[in-house]
Design an enzyme around this catalytic site. Structure first.
Site, PDB file in Angstrom:
ATOM      1  N   CYS A   1      -1.740   0.085   9.531  1.00 24.18           N
ATOM      2  CA  CYS A   1      -0.956  -1.153   9.386  1.00 24.18           C
ATOM      3  C   CYS A   1       0.420  -0.954  10.008  1.00 24.18           C
ATOM      4  O   CYS A   1       1.034   0.096   9.846  1.00 24.18           O
ATOM      5  CB  CYS A   1      -0.758  -1.501   7.910  1.00 24.18           C
ATOM      6  SG  CYS A   1      -2.266  -2.054   7.107  1.00 24.18           S
TER       7      CYS A   1
ATOM      8  N   CYS B   1      -7.965   1.575   0.784  1.00 30.22           N
ATOM      9  CA  CYS B   1      -7.405   0.751   1.853  1.00 30.22           C
ATOM     10  C   CYS B   1      -7.525  -0.706   1.439  1.00 30.22           C
ATOM     11  O   CYS B   1      -8.624  -1.221   1.233  1.00 30.22           O
ATOM     12  CB  CYS B   1      -8.139   0.998   3.172  1.00 30.22           C
ATOM     13  SG  CYS B   1      -7.558  -0.110   4.466  1.00 30.22           S
TER      14      CYS B   1
ATOM     15  N   GLN C   1     -17.779  -8.877  14.516  1.00 25.12           N
ATOM     16  CA  GLN C   1     -16.434  -9.420  14.314  1.00 25.12           C
ATOM     17  C   GLN C   1     -15.924  -8.825  13.008  1.00 25.12           C
ATOM     18  O   GLN C   1     -16.681  -8.645  12.059  1.00 25.12           O
ATOM     19  CB  GLN C   1     -16.470 -10.945  14.255  1.00 25.12           C
ATOM     20  CG  GLN C   1     -16.947 -11.605  15.550  1.00 25.12           C
ATOM     21  CD  GLN C   1     -15.953 -11.450  16.714  1.00 25.12           C
ATOM     22  OE1 GLN C   1     -14.798 -11.071  16.512  1.00 25.12           O
ATOM     23  NE2 GLN C   1     -16.421 -11.703  17.925  1.00 25.12           N
TER      24      GLN C   1
ATOM     25  N   ASP D   1     -16.745 -13.259  25.818  1.00 27.87           N
ATOM     26  CA  ASP D   1     -16.018 -12.574  24.744  1.00 27.87           C
ATOM     27  C   ASP D   1     -15.958 -11.083  25.078  1.00 27.87           C
ATOM     28  O   ASP D   1     -16.654 -10.273  24.481  1.00 27.87           O
ATOM     29  CB  ASP D   1     -16.765 -12.803  23.417  1.00 27.87           C
ATOM     30  CG  ASP D   1     -16.117 -12.093  22.241  1.00 27.87           C
ATOM     31  OD1 ASP D   1     -14.957 -11.665  22.355  1.00 27.87           O
ATOM     32  OD2 ASP D   1     -16.785 -11.962  21.196  1.00 27.87           O
TER      33      ASP D   1
ATOM     34  N   PHE E   1     -21.047 -11.018  27.382  1.00 28.08           N
ATOM     35  CA  PHE E   1     -20.568  -9.998  26.447  1.00 28.08           C
ATOM     36  C   PHE E   1     -21.064 -10.422  25.061  1.00 28.08           C
ATOM     37  O   PHE E   1     -20.292 -10.570  24.118  1.00 28.08           O
ATOM     38  CB  PHE E   1     -19.045  -9.864  26.488  1.00 28.08           C
ATOM     39  CG  PHE E   1     -18.503  -9.572  27.859  1.00 28.08           C
ATOM     40  CD1 PHE E   1     -18.443  -8.255  28.319  1.00 28.08           C
ATOM     41  CD2 PHE E   1     -18.079 -10.587  28.702  1.00 28.08           C
ATOM     42  CE1 PHE E   1     -17.954  -7.974  29.592  1.00 28.08           C
ATOM     43  CE2 PHE E   1     -17.597 -10.318  29.969  1.00 28.08           C
ATOM     44  CZ  PHE E   1     -17.523  -9.010  30.423  1.00 28.08           C
TER      45      PHE E   1
ATOM     46  N   CYS F   1       0.846  -1.212   0.000  1.00 21.67           N
ATOM     47  CA  CYS F   1       0.000   0.000   0.000  1.00 21.67           C
ATOM     48  C   CYS F   1       0.873   1.251   0.000  1.00 21.67           C
ATOM     49  O   CYS F   1       1.821   1.346   0.783  1.00 21.67           O
ATOM     50  CB  CYS F   1      -0.888  -0.036   1.246  1.00 21.67           C
ATOM     51  SG  CYS F   1      -1.819   1.478   1.499  1.00 21.67           S
TER      52      CYS F   1
ATOM     53  N   CYS G   1       0.574   5.943   7.589  1.00 28.78           N
ATOM     54  CA  CYS G   1      -0.748   5.512   8.035  1.00 28.78           C
ATOM     55  C   CYS G   1      -0.616   4.547   9.219  1.00 28.78           C
ATOM     56  O   CYS G   1       0.085   3.547   9.133  1.00 28.78           O
ATOM     57  CB  CYS G   1      -1.493   4.828   6.893  1.00 28.78           C
ATOM     58  SG  CYS G   1      -3.095   4.177   7.403  1.00 28.78           S
TER      59      CYS G   1
ATOM     60  N   CYS H   1      -9.657 -10.581  22.589  1.00 28.60           N
ATOM     61  CA  CYS H   1      -8.878  -9.768  21.655  1.00 28.60           C
ATOM     62  C   CYS H   1      -7.630  -9.235  22.360  1.00 28.60           C
ATOM     63  O   CYS H   1      -6.947  -8.372  21.823  1.00 28.60           O
ATOM     64  CB  CYS H   1      -9.725  -8.630  21.104  1.00 28.60           C
ATOM     65  SG  CYS H   1     -10.421  -7.585  22.383  1.00 28.60           S
TER      66      CYS H   1
HETATM   67  C1  LIG Z   1     -15.685  -8.143  21.719  1.00 24.29           C
HETATM   68  S1  LIG Z   1     -17.369  -7.670  21.760  1.00 24.29           S
HETATM   69  C2  LIG Z   1     -18.133  -9.247  21.562  1.00 24.29           C
HETATM   70  C3  LIG Z   1     -19.565  -9.225  21.139  1.00 24.29           C
HETATM   71  C4  LIG Z   1     -20.143 -10.569  20.673  1.00 24.29           C
HETATM   72  N1  LIG Z   1     -19.698 -11.679  21.503  1.00 24.29           N
HETATM   73  C5  LIG Z   1     -19.811 -10.845  19.235  1.00 24.29           C
HETATM   74  O1  LIG Z   1     -18.952 -11.689  18.973  1.00 24.29           O
HETATM   75  O2  LIG Z   1     -20.409 -10.205  18.362  1.00 24.29           O
HETATM   76  C6  LIG Z   1     -17.554  -7.272  23.436  1.00 24.29           C
HETATM   77  C7  LIG Z   1     -18.952  -6.955  23.867  1.00 24.29           C
HETATM   78  O3  LIG Z   1     -18.915  -6.640  25.266  1.00 24.29           O
HETATM   79  C8  LIG Z   1     -19.870  -5.647  25.517  1.00 24.29           C
HETATM   80  N2  LIG Z   1     -19.529  -5.004  26.784  1.00 24.29           N
HETATM   81  C9  LIG Z   1     -18.602  -4.051  27.008  1.00 24.29           C
HETATM   82  N3  LIG Z   1     -18.586  -3.717  28.317  1.00 24.29           N
HETATM   83  C10 LIG Z   1     -19.523  -4.479  28.920  1.00 24.29           C
HETATM   84  C11 LIG Z   1     -19.967  -4.584  30.261  1.00 24.29           C
HETATM   85  N4  LIG Z   1     -19.458  -3.827  31.212  1.00 24.29           N
HETATM   86  N5  LIG Z   1     -20.940  -5.475  30.541  1.00 24.29           N
HETATM   87  C12 LIG Z   1     -21.479  -6.238  29.563  1.00 24.29           C
HETATM   88  N6  LIG Z   1     -21.108  -6.169  28.276  1.00 24.29           N
HETATM   89  C13 LIG Z   1     -20.131  -5.303  27.948  1.00 24.29           C
HETATM   90  C14 LIG Z   1     -19.804  -4.739  24.315  1.00 24.29           C
HETATM   91  O4  LIG Z   1     -20.973  -3.980  24.183  1.00 24.29           O
HETATM   92  C15 LIG Z   1     -19.612  -5.766  23.180  1.00 24.29           C
HETATM   93  O5  LIG Z   1     -20.843  -6.160  22.659  1.00 24.29           O
END
Ligand SMILES: C[S@@+](CC[C@H](N)C(=O)[O-])C[C@H]1O[C@@H](n2cnc3c(N)ncnc32)[C@H](O)[C@@H]1O
Length: 535
Positions: A106, A181, A325, A425, A356, A97, A103, A451
């Site tokens: 990356c 991009c 995702q 997650d 989450f 790129c 930038c 992550c």
């Molecule tokens: C990495 S994302 C994963 C979402 C889902 N598992 C997916 O794969 O689409 C993290 C999630 O945690 C939620 N989150 C962040 N802080 C939070 C909290 N204090 N309590 C509950 N959920 C929370 C965010 O809104 C988000 O949807």
């Protein structure tokens, strides 16, 4: 807690560099040094050694011999600014790129793909080994490819004459204007010049200086675009936004105001659904000082097409700027991994907690395959979307949603004990409070998606101490050429180990100090394990 110091600790953990305080040996900022790079740090910066101390040089790669100027001498490392390449190393390639370098999107486009992928998987292998998880089976990493990223955030800057659409320059406040991009799916890439023309063109938005950033997601109905503006659009602005949605063929266009920090006590809250212009504590975003940034819920201007996505075979219309995702292949790999961990629980129609949960990437896929799912998440709009999708797919009887701040009010171990399995997650901060309760709950099977390998191992150690074995880990690359790596992991409760470590197994404590205040729901004894949500 100082965020920068937290970041430094995370870096040291990922880099595997002990944070001991060596004597700087008289080395001062401004000194010019020559370093042979031997390794790559967790930020994608080259690591060499100078007088026995690690030296970090950005953009340098293993094998390179570089001249650099010392910028800072820190307690465990020297940071030096790249001056020139004296001798290229064997992994260096021509970046694809033209924006690579300035930038900040990356970090490693100039590294051969095979070596880049080996480095990323190595980051996960290294941190697992250093934290006592060397026995966990480490799968090959799911690689990311160019033109796969289906969501992005651009920085926007405009005057009446010139518009900039791009990404932040690394370590600076400057926005790098990008033509294209390589990472993005074509629908998003095509939008860059269209957005630029809209920002300052003759038929564009009447207030160009109001643009701040844009969040775009490619959906099956077209791009779902959310603009962050410094001022609410007036009637003329709203018309312009609607026109742009038409000409650019967007599915939906929304706007939201710039985030602003709020004092700590006002944030979050258990079971709070946010509507309209209420502010969301869970979204990330730029921060003023150390105060957390919070983003308002976007306001839809025009919805031309339903911005539909499929999650595990179920159609879903996510809320504007909701979590997705980053790549379809990454999502597929994570979902298959999690479904694989829960195989027999799904076949038997068991109950799985999805924590989450967002709009239900895992919940919908698991329910679609036959499990009962309790999905807990702080974002009300995400859960509303999940409930609607479950209803439309005839899965309402298998999916229960639980609006909940899991950082502050995780379900108690006793309430979690109704589950046959759990997946969590969390955002980068990890899921410490929830993991503590899960560890005491005796839920036999746990899948973790993360992550951030640093907070993942912190949480994994909590589970391990209670008798869970980390069986296998799959690294996933959804952010090509960046330093970010994700992973999915399988934990199984080992009853003998749990007993030896004084684990509670299914005998979860009754009076849990972390349990949220009880507001609703029937008494525990009335609640069938396969029927209801958690309190
Ligand atoms: C990495 S994302 C994963 C979402 C889902 N598992 C997916 O794969 O689409 C993290 C999630 O945690 C939620 N989150 C962040 N802080 C939070 C909290 N204090 N309590 C509950 N959920 C929370 C965010 O809104 C988000 O949807």
């Amino acid at each position: 807690m100082d965020d920068d110091r937290d970041d430094d600790r995370e870096d040291a953990e990922l880099d595997g560099i002990p944070g001991d305080e060596d004597d700087a040996g008289g080395l001062r900022p401004g000194t010019q040094i020559e370093v042979r790079i031997t390794d790559l740090g967790s930020h994608g910066d080259g690591i060499g050694s100078y007088e026995g101390r690690p030296v970090f040089v950005s953009h340098a790669l293993p094998g390179d011999l570089v001249a650099a100027t010392v910028e800072t001498v820190e307690r465990d490392r020297i940071r030096a600014r790249w001056l020139e390449l004296v001798e290229p190393g064997p992994v260096r390639v021509e970046p694809a790129c033209p924006h690579f370098g300035p930038c900040g999107g990356c970090a490693l486009q100039h590294m051969a793909l095979h070596d880049y992928r080996g480095w990323k998987r190595g980051l996960v292998a290294g941190i697992l080994a250093r934290n006592g998880f060397e026995d966990a089976k480490l799968a090959p990493m799911l690689p990311a490819e160019p033109r796969e990223r289906r969501r992005t955030s651009w920085k926007l800057r405009a005057t009446a004459r010139k518009a900039v659409v791009g990404y932040m320059e690394a370590g600076s406040r400057h926005v790098v204007d990008v033509e294209h991009c390589l990472l993005l799916v074509p629908e998003l890439d095509r939008l860059i010049p269209q957005l630029r023309a809209f920002m300052s063109g003759p038929d564009g938005y009447p207030h160009p200086t109001h643009f701040r950033d844009a969040h775009a997601e490619a959906t099956e109905g077209g791009v779902d675009l959310v603009l962050t503006l410094s001022q609410a659009p007036d009637a003329e602005g709203l018309q312009a936004l609607a026109r742009f949605a038409e000409t650019a063929g967007l599915a939906r266009i929304s706007w939201r105001p710039e985030p602003d920090p709020v004092p700590e006590p006002q944030r979050g809250g258990r079971g709070r659904h946010q509507k309209g212009r209420q502010r969301s504590p869970a979204r990330g975003g730029p921060r003023a000082g150390n105060a957390p940034a919070i983003l308002a819920e976007p306001e839809v201007v025009v919805r031309r097409q339903a911005p539909v996505v499929h999650r595990g075979g179920v159609a879903l219309e996510p809320p504007p700027a909701g979590f997705a995702q980053a790549t379809a292949s990454g999502e597929e790999a994570l979902v298959s991994f999690v479904a694989g961990v829960f195989g027999h629980v799904i076949e038997e129609g068991g109950t799985i907690g999805d924590f989450f949960a967002g709009s239900g990437t895992f919940a919908l896929a698991l329910a679609h395959r036959g499990a009962r799912v309790i999905a807990a998440e702080v974002e009300g709009p995400a859960l509303d979307a999940l409930s609607r999708a479950a209803a439309a797919a005839g899965l309402s009887d298998r999916v229960t949603v639980e609006p909940r701040d899991l950082m502050r009010w995780p379900p108690s171990a006793r309430d979690l004990a109704i589950l046959d399995a759990a997946v969590f997650d969390p955002p980068r901060a990890g899921a410490r409070a929830l993991t503590e309760q899960l560890a005491a709950s005796g839920v036999p099977l746990i899948a973790a998606v993360s992550c951030n390998p640093v907070t993942f191992v912190r949480d994994a150690k909590i589970l391990a101490a209670a008798g869970y074995r980390l069986v296998r880990v799959m690294p996933v690359d959804q952010f090509l050429w960046s330093r970010h790596v994700e992973l999915a992991a399988e934990f199984r409760l080992d009853p003998a180990l749990a007993a030896a470590r004084g684990g509670t197994g299914r005998q979860a404590p009754r009076d849990d100090p972390h349990a949220p205040p009880r507001g609703r729901g029937a008494a525990k004894t009335d609640r069938g394990p396969k029927q209801r949500g958690m309190r």
